[in-house]
Design a protein around this motif. Structure first.
Motif, PDB file in Angstrom:
ATOM      1  N   PRO A 258       1.130  -0.982   0.263  1.00 16.61           N
ATOM      2  CA  PRO A 258      -0.177  -0.066  -0.258  1.00 16.61           C
ATOM      3  C   PRO A 258       0.616   1.200   0.392  1.00 16.61           C
ATOM      4  CG  PRO A 258      -0.244  -0.788   2.277  1.00 16.61           C
ATOM      5  CD  PRO A 258       1.063  -2.192   1.468  1.00 16.61           C
TER       6      PRO A 258
ATOM      7  N   LEU B 277      -7.206  11.824  10.494  1.00 22.07           N
ATOM      8  CA  LEU B 277      -5.658  11.609  10.342  1.00 22.07           C
ATOM      9  C   LEU B 277      -5.334  11.923  12.441  1.00 22.07           C
ATOM     10  CD1 LEU B 277      -5.674  14.577   7.906  1.00 22.07           C
ATOM     11  CD2 LEU B 277      -4.216  13.285   7.915  1.00 22.07           C
TER      12      LEU B 277
ATOM     13  N   ARG C 118      -2.263   7.578   7.846  1.00 22.65           N
ATOM     14  CA  ARG C 118      -1.653   7.635   6.557  1.00 22.65           C
ATOM     15  C   ARG C 118      -3.119   8.008   5.127  1.00 22.65           C
ATOM     16  NH1 ARG C 118       4.286   7.693   5.264  1.00 22.65           N
ATOM     17  NH2 ARG C 118       5.006   6.971   7.149  1.00 22.65           N
TER      18      ARG C 118
ATOM     19  N   MET D 201      -4.431   7.652   2.400  1.00 22.63           N
ATOM     20  CA  MET D 201      -3.886   6.891   0.434  1.00 22.63           C
ATOM     21  C   MET D 201      -4.332   7.546  -0.508  1.00 22.63           C
ATOM     22  SD  MET D 201      -2.853   4.018   1.448  1.00 22.63           S
ATOM     23  CE  MET D 201      -2.403   4.255   3.118  1.00 22.63           C
ATOM     24  N   GLY D 202      -3.378   8.310  -1.079  1.00 22.38           N
ATOM     25  CA  GLY D 202      -3.013   8.887  -2.624  1.00 22.38           C
ATOM     26  C   GLY D 202      -2.368  10.298  -2.284  1.00 22.38           C
ATOM     27  N   PHE D 203      -1.997  10.174  -1.066  1.00 20.22           N
ATOM     28  CA  PHE D 203      -1.745  12.000  -0.539  1.00 20.22           C
ATOM     29  C   PHE D 203       0.110  11.316  -0.516  1.00 20.22           C
ATOM     30  CE2 PHE D 203      -5.902  12.669  -0.497  1.00 20.22           C
ATOM     31  CZ  PHE D 203      -6.027  13.436  -1.409  1.00 20.22           C
TER      32      PHE D 203
ATOM     33  N   HIS E 148       4.507  11.882  -0.958  1.00 19.75           N
ATOM     34  CA  HIS E 148       5.358  10.959  -2.259  1.00 19.75           C
ATOM     35  C   HIS E 148       6.911  11.313  -1.930  1.00 19.75           C
ATOM     36  CE1 HIS E 148       7.431  10.210  -6.052  1.00 19.75           C
ATOM     37  NE2 HIS E 148       5.833   9.296  -5.606  1.00 19.75           N
ATOM     38  N   ARG E 149       7.229  10.674  -2.371  1.00 17.37           N
ATOM     39  CA  ARG E 149       9.247  10.442  -1.051  1.00 17.37           C
ATOM     40  C   ARG E 149       9.751  11.510  -1.915  1.00 17.37           C
ATOM     41  NH1 ARG E 149      13.023   7.022   0.770  1.00 17.37           N
ATOM     42  NH2 ARG E 149      11.318   6.749   2.041  1.00 17.37           N
TER      43      ARG E 149
ATOM     44  N   LEU F  92      -3.525  18.080   5.968  1.00 16.42           N
ATOM     45  CA  LEU F  92      -2.212  17.732   6.154  1.00 16.42           C
ATOM     46  C   LEU F  92      -1.959  19.054   6.441  1.00 16.42           C
ATOM     47  CD1 LEU F  92      -2.313  14.789   2.862  1.00 16.42           C
ATOM     48  CD2 LEU F  92      -1.930  13.958   5.416  1.00 16.42           C
TER      49      LEU F  92
ATOM     50  N   VAL G 110      -0.280  10.545  -7.851  1.00 23.18           N
ATOM     51  CA  VAL G 110      -0.607   9.343  -8.410  1.00 23.18           C
ATOM     52  C   VAL G 110      -2.164   8.753  -8.699  1.00 23.18           C
ATOM     53  CG1 VAL G 110       1.086   8.295  -9.274  1.00 23.18           C
ATOM     54  CG2 VAL G 110       0.005   8.690 -10.337  1.00 23.18           C
ATOM     55  N   GLU G 111      -1.993   8.100  -7.515  1.00 20.69           N
ATOM     56  CA  GLU G 111      -2.854   7.183  -7.083  1.00 20.69           C
ATOM     57  C   GLU G 111      -4.677   7.693  -6.833  1.00 20.69           C
ATOM     58  OE1 GLU G 111      -1.162   4.461  -7.866  1.00 20.69           O
ATOM     59  OE2 GLU G 111      -0.573   3.902  -6.374  1.00 20.69           O
TER      60      GLU G 111
ATOM     61  N   PHE H 139      -2.261  -1.437 -12.193  1.00 21.41           N
ATOM     62  CA  PHE H 139      -0.931  -0.409 -12.581  1.00 21.41           C
ATOM     63  C   PHE H 139       0.466  -0.656 -13.266  1.00 21.41           C
ATOM     64  CE2 PHE H 139       1.997   1.897  -9.020  1.00 21.41           C
ATOM     65  CZ  PHE H 139       2.290   2.681 -10.335  1.00 21.41           C
TER      66      PHE H 139
HETATM   67  N1  ACO Z   1      -1.284  10.985   5.713  1.00 25.96           N
HETATM   68  C1  ACO Z   1      -0.887  11.495   6.326  1.00 25.96           C
HETATM   69  N2  ACO Z   1       0.137  11.448   6.575  1.00 25.96           N
HETATM   70  C2  ACO Z   1       1.118  11.323   5.969  1.00 25.96           C
HETATM   71  C3  ACO Z   1       0.745  10.640   4.627  1.00 25.96           C
HETATM   72  C4  ACO Z   1      -0.588  10.735   3.802  1.00 25.96           C
HETATM   73  N3  ACO Z   1      -0.729  10.366   2.949  1.00 25.96           N
HETATM   74  N4  ACO Z   1       2.202  10.610   3.740  1.00 25.96           N
HETATM   75  C5  ACO Z   1       3.646  10.531   4.671  1.00 25.96           C
HETATM   76  N5  ACO Z   1       2.778  11.271   6.114  1.00 25.96           N
HETATM   77  C6  ACO Z   1       3.476  11.673   7.530  1.00 25.96           C
HETATM   78  C7  ACO Z   1       4.312  10.870   8.233  1.00 25.96           C
HETATM   79  O1  ACO Z   1       3.127  10.001   8.355  1.00 25.96           O
HETATM   80  C8  ACO Z   1       5.163  11.189   8.511  1.00 25.96           C
HETATM   81  O2  ACO Z   1       4.592  11.862   9.542  1.00 25.96           O
HETATM   82  P1  ACO Z   1       5.883  12.452  10.668  1.00 25.96           P
HETATM   83  O3  ACO Z   1       7.042  12.868  10.409  1.00 25.96           O
HETATM   84  O4  ACO Z   1       4.525  12.353  11.737  1.00 25.96           O
HETATM   85  O5  ACO Z   1       6.221  10.780  11.809  1.00 25.96           O
HETATM   86  C9  ACO Z   1       5.775  12.316   7.494  1.00 25.96           C
HETATM   87  O6  ACO Z   1       4.543  12.325   7.023  1.00 25.96           O
HETATM   88  C10 ACO Z   1       6.761  11.571   6.454  1.00 25.96           C
HETATM   89  O7  ACO Z   1       6.398  10.290   6.090  1.00 25.96           O
HETATM   90  P2  ACO Z   1       7.291   9.688   5.416  1.00 25.96           P
HETATM   91  O8  ACO Z   1       6.122   7.737   5.668  1.00 25.96           O
HETATM   92  O9  ACO Z   1       8.581   8.929   6.290  1.00 25.96           O
HETATM   93  O10 ACO Z   1       7.605  10.254   3.947  1.00 25.96           O
HETATM   94  P3  ACO Z   1       8.285   8.408   2.481  1.00 25.96           P
HETATM   95  O11 ACO Z   1       8.832   9.629   2.050  1.00 25.96           O
HETATM   96  O12 ACO Z   1       9.138   7.743   3.276  1.00 25.96           O
HETATM   97  O13 ACO Z   1       6.552   7.670   2.315  1.00 25.96           O
HETATM   98  C11 ACO Z   1       4.696   7.601   1.875  1.00 25.96           C
HETATM   99  C12 ACO Z   1       6.208   8.299   1.526  1.00 25.96           C
HETATM  100  C13 ACO Z   1       4.823   6.179   1.714  1.00 25.96           C
HETATM  101  C14 ACO Z   1       4.600   7.250  -0.533  1.00 25.96           C
HETATM  102  C15 ACO Z   1       3.790   8.352   2.340  1.00 25.96           C
HETATM  103  O14 ACO Z   1       3.625   9.335   1.687  1.00 25.96           O
HETATM  104  C16 ACO Z   1       2.681   7.487   2.069  1.00 25.96           C
HETATM  105  O15 ACO Z   1       2.696   6.950   3.047  1.00 25.96           O
HETATM  106  N6  ACO Z   1       1.367   7.937   1.382  1.00 25.96           N
HETATM  107  C17 ACO Z   1       0.491   7.107   1.711  1.00 25.96           C
HETATM  108  C18 ACO Z   1       0.390   6.083   0.385  1.00 25.96           C
HETATM  109  C19 ACO Z   1       0.301   6.291  -1.229  1.00 25.96           C
HETATM  110  O16 ACO Z   1      -0.517   7.138  -1.187  1.00 25.96           O
HETATM  111  N7  ACO Z   1       0.741   6.124  -1.467  1.00 25.96           N
HETATM  112  C20 ACO Z   1       1.479   5.707  -2.791  1.00 25.96           C
HETATM  113  C21 ACO Z   1       2.433   6.699  -3.700  1.00 25.96           C
HETATM  114  S1  ACO Z   1       2.822   7.171  -4.665  1.00 25.96           S
HETATM  115  C22 ACO Z   1       2.755   5.298  -5.883  1.00 25.96           C
HETATM  116  O17 ACO Z   1       4.287   4.200  -5.151  1.00 25.96           O
HETATM  117  C23 ACO Z   1       3.204   5.378  -6.996  1.00 25.96           C
END
Ligand code: ACO
Length: 393
Positions: A218, A248, A253, A255-257, A259-260, A303, A316-317, A338
């Motif tokens: 996910p 929140l 988290r 989903m759909g928001f 990005h690394r 957020l 993108v998701e 995908f």
């Molecule tokens: N909703 C709420 N909080 C979030 C989200 C989110 N979607 N994404 C990141 N955060 C928060 C984390 O909880 C963390 O907070 P903290 O530091 O207070 O603990 C902070 O933002 C940084 O998060 P990380 O996990 O370190 O960021 P990372 O770059 O590793 O993660 C990721 C990127 C995995 C995409 C993340 O944003 C996420 O989990 N998103 C939701 C899942 C999603 O939409 N995935 C699809 C990505 S696109 C693709 O791969 C095709």
């Protein structure tokens, strides 16, 4: 060589490959696919042309494009072993991504074994995986699989094999725009997995299976289903804020928001939102599109409030979910679809790695115990009885 950087959590910012395939600029929200901006090429190119572009570093001439379409059509028939496996996976009610991962392993069963990196594997994987997903989906619904139609292009045939109905040009365009938009994206987790595997001089099928496993999660490709479920659960624009605040506040988290790499809106979200808007204008529930736009705006605002400084934007998701739903795909097929697009990118990266790369073998930092001593007979041996086993005839 150690550049003295030390451990980097999540390998963030570590450059582990050079590629001509795609460039992701997270600060400016830009995605370049083999020299073309995603906004320019994805909404207009046939998917087969994008595959050719990644595999040959140029767009095809008309005859080359026609040839690619013919080759893909020729390789769509599934080997018997794949059909048997899909039936068993459907009977066991396995998720579609599991079925795809399993069937990928037998898609090359009728290819010669003397050259494990025979280029026909690339075509066979790309052509057969969509046929397998469509056949699997129908079997899991108690329906008969539909044979491929060689007169149809790659995207159109996938929709046809799912439904048995020749898709409208608008639907084919919508799916092609989606497939083109997500075909490649720098050194994402699944592409990295494919490169690690092929870098050992393993084979293309193994690289694609490993990538499928990485994409399933996910945090990578598994988000669009839950993103759409969230929009449906919200149901009405006036419920969005309370619903999202509750998620929140519970530490979940959205989903759909996020990005690394992207710290601004993912450019692919722009392309897919436009494609979804075009589709929903004539085909589907326009109010769902309006609701999704409201959910997106509310989520981005909240957020910023709950995670200040994290720059969490739409990825993108979110619009993947909306577009694929508009195309009539069930959410169980979002991640597999995908994967069907990204397979072309994985293969291109794997070829690039084979041609230019070295074995990928990073270092680790040991943080475990030291000085432990082995003590003989510390664990008593248990007697275990095993059931007898016979291979079914
Ligand atoms: N909703 C709420 N909080 C979030 C989200 C989110 N979607 N994404 C990141 N955060 C928060 C984390 O909880 C963390 O907070 P903290 O530091 O207070 O603990 C902070 O933002 C940084 O998060 P990380 O996990 O370190 O960021 P990372 O770059 O590793 O993660 C990721 C990127 C995995 C995409 C993340 O944003 C996420 O989990 N998103 C939701 C899942 C999603 O939409 N995935 C699809 C990505 S696109 C693709 O791969 C095709």
């Amino acid at each position: 060589m150690n550049n003295g950087q030390g451990y980097v959590s999540g390998l963030e910012g570590v450059v582990a490959a050079q590629t001509r395939l795609s460039h992701v600029d997270g600060a400016h929200g830009e995605l370049i696919l083999a020299g073309y901006r995603v906004e320019e090429i994805a909404p207009v190119a046939p998917f087969e042309a994008m595959v050719f572009l990644l595999w040959h570093d140029r767009l095809p001439a008309a005859a080359e494009l026609a040839q690619m379409r013919v080759e893909l059509a020729q390789w769509r028939m599934l080997p018997t072993a794949a059909c048997d496996l899909l039936r068993a996976a459907a009977a066991a009610q396995r998720p579609a991504m599991d079925a795809l991962r399993m069937v990928a392993g037998v898609c090359d069963i009728d290819l010669p074994t003397d050259d494990s990196n025979d280029r026909r594997r690339d075509i066979a994987l790309l052509a057969r995986l969509p046929a397998a997903v469509a056949a699997y989906w129908r079997l899991s619904q108690g329906k008969t699989p539909i044979p491929p139609d060689p007169a149809l292009g790659h995207a159109a045939n996938y929709l046809y094999m799912l439904t048995g109905v020749a898709p409208t040009p608008a639907r084919v365009r919508g799916l092609e725009t989606y497939l083109n938009t997500v075909i490649d994206h720098g050194l994402n987790a699944s592409t990295f997995a494919a490169r690690v595997i092929i870098a050992t001089q393993s084979d293309m099928t193994s690289a694609v299976i490993g990538a499928l496993g990485a994409l399933k999660g996910p945090l990578h490709g598994g988000a669009p289903g839950p993103a759409l479920e969230m929009v449906f659960a919200i149901g009405k624009a006036e419920h969005a804020e309370a619903y999202l605040r509750a998620r929140l506040a519970a530490g979940e988290r959205l989903m759909g928001f996020g990005h690394r790499i992207y710290k601004v809106r993912d450019p692919r979200a722009e392309v897919l939102a436009a494609a979804a808007e075009a589709l929903y204008a004539t085909d589907g529930d326009r109010s769902l599109f309006e609701l999704a736009k409201h959910v997106e705006a509310t989520a981005v605002r909240l957020l910023a409030e709950y995670k200040p400084g994290r720059a969490l934007q739409t990825n993108v998701e979110f619009y993947t979910a909306l577009l694929l739903h508009g195309l009539g795909l069930p959410s169980a097929l979002f991640t597999p679809t995908f994967a069907l697009a990204r397979t072309a990118g994985w293969i291109a990266h794997a070829r690039e790695q084979l041609a230019n790369g070295r074995l990928l073998r990073p270092a680790s930092e040991y943080v475990g115990a030291t000085g432990r001593r082995w003590q003989a007979n510390a664990t008593p041996t248990q007697l275990i009885s095993f059931p007898s086993w016979q291979f079914p005839s």
